[in-house]
Design a protein around this motif. Structure first.
Motif, short mmCIF file in Angstrom:
data_model
loop_
_atom_site.label_atom_id
_atom_site.label_comp_id
_atom_site.label_asym_id
_atom_site.label_seq_id
_atom_site.Cartn_x
_atom_site.Cartn_y
_atom_site.Cartn_z
N CYS A 91 0.78 -1.20 -0.06
CA CYS A 91 0.10 -0.29 0.20
C CYS A 91 0.93 1.13 0.02
O CYS A 91 0.27 2.29 0.20
N GLY A 109 -11.41 2.23 -0.05
CA GLY A 109 -10.62 3.10 -0.78
C GLY A 109 -11.37 4.36 -1.32
O GLY A 109 -12.68 4.54 -1.02
N ASP A 144 -4.59 3.86 -1.36
CA ASP A 144 -5.25 2.62 -0.92
C ASP A 144 -5.21 2.57 0.75
O ASP A 144 -4.31 3.04 1.12
N ALA A 166 -3.74 6.85 -6.57
CA ALA A 166 -4.61 6.34 -5.72
C ALA A 166 -4.18 6.00 -4.19
O ALA A 166 -2.96 5.07 -4.32
#
Length: 307
Positions: free
Chosen positions: A8, A194, A209, A207
């Motif tokens: 992540c 998310g 997450d 992104a």
């Protein structure tokens, strides 16, 4: 963070256990200048308290509307935010000046919080306040600033958020693109859901997450002005990816109190880095952002610059 922690790390991660290691200070400075955000691992807030806070937030935002509306503004925009035309999937409760026991008490009383809810909120407020001041000091040290007590007395604000994502809303915006107006934000994002995206230097969305057990730090407009343009005020947004409820807890370190001004320290000003902004109060800047509806850092360009 345990196994799989690399999965992540789409943005830099700063490990508080590694300080005062010079390499970690370098990473902190680089992340703050290049990204304007980073993951905080091995931080001060116990995992059990984070979990309890999330469930308390969820229960407060499930309260009847007439009770939530008792969460009044202290400064404009600091109280309850109902879903709106701009952000129809989003609602939030707010607490201005979480470093003040009286303010925390008033927030809890207006929402008829139980003694358990009140206890969790008080413990979380204290822990996150200590963490936000600590990371602010480390940031100053990473920039070579001798005085790391510049944050003294700066007010903090809570915003506890709920996104009511539905099947129809998948693919739409949860919260529009914006920067934070203040100096520094610590976000406990939803560890299951998310949707948060940050903009990188190229203008592409990345992104961010969920990463259970970590905190996310964002730098805002005051950080950019205070650092004389060195620090990045990260643009970010929330997109609806799943038809579910998303909960987050944001703590904002705003800026100097009342008449005190945002002013770049002398160490940040030299012939190669002339002063970019005339000193200004946080309140004046916040009012400018509200009146112009420029929410993504553009209002900084409207602030007077030295002639």
């Amino acid at each position: 963070m345990g196994e799989g922690e690399e999965d992540c790390r789409t943005i830099p991660a700063i490990d508080l256990k590694k300080f005062p290691d010079a390499e970690e200070y370098r990473k902190l400075r680089e992340a703050s200048e290049t990204w304007g955000c980073f993951r905080l691992v091995n931080h001060m807030i116990p995992p059990a308290l984070m979990s309890e806070m999330k469930s308390v937030v969820r229960s407060l935002l499930d309260l009847p509307m007439e009770i939530k509306k008792q969460n009044k503004d202290v400064i404009a925009g600091s109280g309850y935010m109902a879903p709106s035309k701009v952000n129809p999937l989003y609602e939030a409760l707010g607490l201005y000046d979480l470093g003040s026991g009286q303010a925390v008490d008033s927030f809890c009383s207006r929402l008829n919080a139980s003694s358990y809810q009140r206890d969790v909120i008080e413990k979380y407020a204290q822990a996150v306040y200590e963490q936000i001041v600590d990371i602010g000091k480390r940031l100053a040290e990473s920039l070579g600033l001798a005085d790391s007590d510049y944050l003294k007395g700066w007010p903090c604000q809570f915003r506890i958020n709920k996104y009511n994502f539905t099947p129809e809303s998948v693919g739409s915006s949860g919260v529009q693109l914006h920067t934070d107006s203040g100096f520094l934000t610590i976000l406990q994002d939803d560890e299951d859901v998310g949707g948060l995206e940050v903009m990188d230097k190229s203008g592409a969305f990345v992104a961010v997450d969920p990463c259970p057990g970590t905190l996310l730090v964002n730098l805002g407009d005051v950080a950019k002005a205070w650092s004389n343009g060195r620090l990045c005020n990260v643009k970010h947004r929330v997109q609806c990816r799943d038809a579910t409820i998303r909960i987050s807890v944001a703590t904002f370190l705003l800026g100097p109190k009342e008449e005190a001004v945002v002013d770049a320290p002398a160490e940040f000003v030299d012939p190669e880095h002339p002063r970019l902004y005339v000193p200004f109060t946080y309140e004046d800047y916040r009012k400018l952002r509200l009146s112009t509806k420029l929410q993504a850092g553009e209002a900084l360009a409207l602030m007077p610059s030295p002639s």
